[in-house]
Design a protein around this motif. Sequence first.
Motif, PDB file in Angstrom:
ATOM      1  N   LEU A 114      15.424  11.365  -8.134  1.00 46.27           N
ATOM      2  CA  LEU A 114      14.587  12.110  -7.298  1.00 46.27           C
ATOM      3  C   LEU A 114      13.436  11.456  -6.656  1.00 46.27           C
ATOM      4  CD1 LEU A 114      14.621  15.334  -9.689  1.00 46.27           C
ATOM      5  CD2 LEU A 114      15.764  15.214  -7.647  1.00 46.27           C
ATOM      6  N   SER A 115      12.893  10.332  -7.246  1.00 47.99           N
ATOM      7  CA  SER A 115      11.841   9.689  -6.861  1.00 47.99           C
ATOM      8  C   SER A 115      12.113   8.510  -5.789  1.00 47.99           C
ATOM      9  CB  SER A 115      10.845   8.970  -7.907  1.00 47.99           C
ATOM     10  OG  SER A 115      11.595   8.262  -8.577  1.00 47.99           O
ATOM     11  N   THR A 116      13.197   7.669  -6.104  1.00 46.04           N
ATOM     12  CA  THR A 116      13.576   6.701  -5.304  1.00 46.04           C
ATOM     13  C   THR A 116      13.746   6.916  -3.810  1.00 46.04           C
ATOM     14  OG1 THR A 116      15.508   6.706  -6.118  1.00 46.04           O
ATOM     15  CG2 THR A 116      14.034   4.959  -7.232  1.00 46.04           C
ATOM     16  N   PRO A 117      14.325   7.874  -3.579  1.00 47.08           N
ATOM     17  CA  PRO A 117      14.775   8.065  -1.997  1.00 47.08           C
ATOM     18  C   PRO A 117      13.217   8.197  -1.226  1.00 47.08           C
ATOM     19  CG  PRO A 117      15.946   9.702  -3.311  1.00 47.08           C
ATOM     20  CD  PRO A 117      15.108   9.027  -4.408  1.00 47.08           C
ATOM     21  N   PHE A 118      12.169   8.489  -1.819  1.00 46.82           N
ATOM     22  CA  PHE A 118      10.845   8.415  -1.031  1.00 46.82           C
ATOM     23  C   PHE A 118      10.472   7.044  -0.600  1.00 46.82           C
ATOM     24  CE2 PHE A 118      11.284  12.617  -2.930  1.00 46.82           C
ATOM     25  CZ  PHE A 118      11.025  13.716  -1.718  1.00 46.82           C
ATOM     26  N   CYS A 119      11.090   6.026  -1.295  1.00 53.36           N
ATOM     27  CA  CYS A 119      10.896   4.829  -0.833  1.00 53.36           C
ATOM     28  C   CYS A 119      11.121   4.316   0.586  1.00 53.36           C
ATOM     29  CB  CYS A 119      11.534   3.675  -1.806  1.00 53.36           C
ATOM     30  SG  CYS A 119      10.833   3.421  -3.446  1.00 53.36           S
ATOM     31  N   ALA A 120      12.007   5.095   1.134  1.00 56.35           N
ATOM     32  CA  ALA A 120      12.561   5.048   2.283  1.00 56.35           C
ATOM     33  C   ALA A 120      11.283   5.597   3.519  1.00 56.35           C
ATOM     34  CB  ALA A 120      13.748   5.908   2.764  1.00 56.35           C
ATOM     35  N   PHE A 121      10.550   6.676   3.054  1.00 61.29           N
ATOM     36  CA  PHE A 121       9.522   6.868   3.746  1.00 61.29           C
ATOM     37  C   PHE A 121       8.137   5.810   3.705  1.00 61.29           C
ATOM     38  CE2 PHE A 121       5.244   9.011   3.083  1.00 61.29           C
ATOM     39  CZ  PHE A 121       4.893   9.206   4.196  1.00 61.29           C
ATOM     40  N   SER A 122       8.031   5.441   2.425  1.00 57.45           N
ATOM     41  CA  SER A 122       6.768   4.491   2.387  1.00 57.45           C
ATOM     42  C   SER A 122       7.134   3.238   3.074  1.00 57.45           C
ATOM     43  CB  SER A 122       6.655   4.181   0.988  1.00 57.45           C
ATOM     44  OG  SER A 122       6.114   5.290   0.376  1.00 57.45           O
ATOM     45  N   PHE A 123       8.553   2.793   2.878  1.00 60.02           N
ATOM     46  CA  PHE A 123       8.710   1.229   3.645  1.00 60.02           C
ATOM     47  C   PHE A 123       8.601   1.757   5.125  1.00 60.02           C
ATOM     48  CE2 PHE A 123      11.742  -0.037   0.022  1.00 60.02           C
ATOM     49  CZ  PHE A 123      10.434  -0.209  -0.718  1.00 60.02           C
TER      50      PHE A 123
END
Length: 388
Positions: free
Chosen positions: A291-300
């Motif tokens: 649930l959390s790692t997909p938001f790495c796309a936003f941060s990157f």
Amino acid sequence: MTALRPGPDRLAPRLSILDRYMLRQLLLALAASTGALATLIWLTQSLHFVSLVVGRGLSLRVFLELTSLLIPSFVAVILPITTFVVVQFIYQRFGTDRELTVMQAAGLSPFMMARPGLICAAIATGACLLLNVWVVPVSYHAFRQYEFQIRNRMAAFLIQDGVFTQVSDSMTVYIRARDKDGTLHGIMVEDDRTPGAEATILAEEGNLVIVGDQPRVVLFNGSRQEIDAHTGRLNVLTFARNTIDLSSPHGNHTRQPDANELPIAQLLHPDMHLYSRRDESKMVIEAWRRLSTPFCAFSFAMIGLLGAMGGNYSRQASIIRPVLAILGVVAVQALTLAVQNLASRNLQLMPLMWICTLTPGLICAALLFWPEFRADREKPAPAGNPRP
């Protein structure tokens, strides 16, 4: 009296021609780079399964079907990275071609110029979330099931006469000849499934049958030879008819799925009759990771936008900022993996997983857009109609 022309609305729901132009380039580059990198990883990782497929005499179609089930997991891992690369590259090219300068001179705010990149980041984040929550568990479960069938069942149907066929990791079968009706002649089975009680089975004839969806061979007029582990004496048992299960000691219905195969609901609420307390903590961490790692796309993507749009354009800055952005992505990725490792040992640290994935993007968004919004808040209210 001078007429004031209103600037473009940054929150307008409809995309302008410029937004569609930039978004089209971003999405095309994202699809191309993600597809190319996923294919490259698939080619390298599929080499590990060549010996499994070739050693059991399976076809190219089986090899492609098996390895293609891993592609969604590859895409889920590399999509945040390719999102950063695409956003950084496309916006850096816009800056080098002075397109960002022209947009700024035309009255576009930093938020308006970054809106296509934000939409691209939102699409990548949604795709990663869909992959992690649904597609990857389903495809990986199908992969494990297919691999299990190849190792324990499918190879049994491909026994060739005159060839030693390894039907599983602990069983090898040899037949001298096979009739058109399927009757086997001159059968030898090396059965090592029971440690300390390895046996060699010889039979004159036999037939391959399916019982309960499991391959078995019925042997006629044979013997079972086994060396006693305590005395070292050879024990020989002759039989007129015997049946041997060619699958692994554990049937297909007893295979225990691991955490990577389970859906989110089972990870958060596991059946404690099947798993231990240690497995429960691993499942909770796996659920939070998905649930959390997909938001790495936003941060990157935000790091890429800040690296391309932060500050004025100059030759020196055009080199330094991308390098700093790359180092920032590497640092965030390393910190995320470290926090996941720590959280697996102490469940109280699980909220740090969300902080590591979301905070870098929010900080970059504040650095990039806060001056604009602060200027809008401090802008004085328009005065009344001026006198002629």
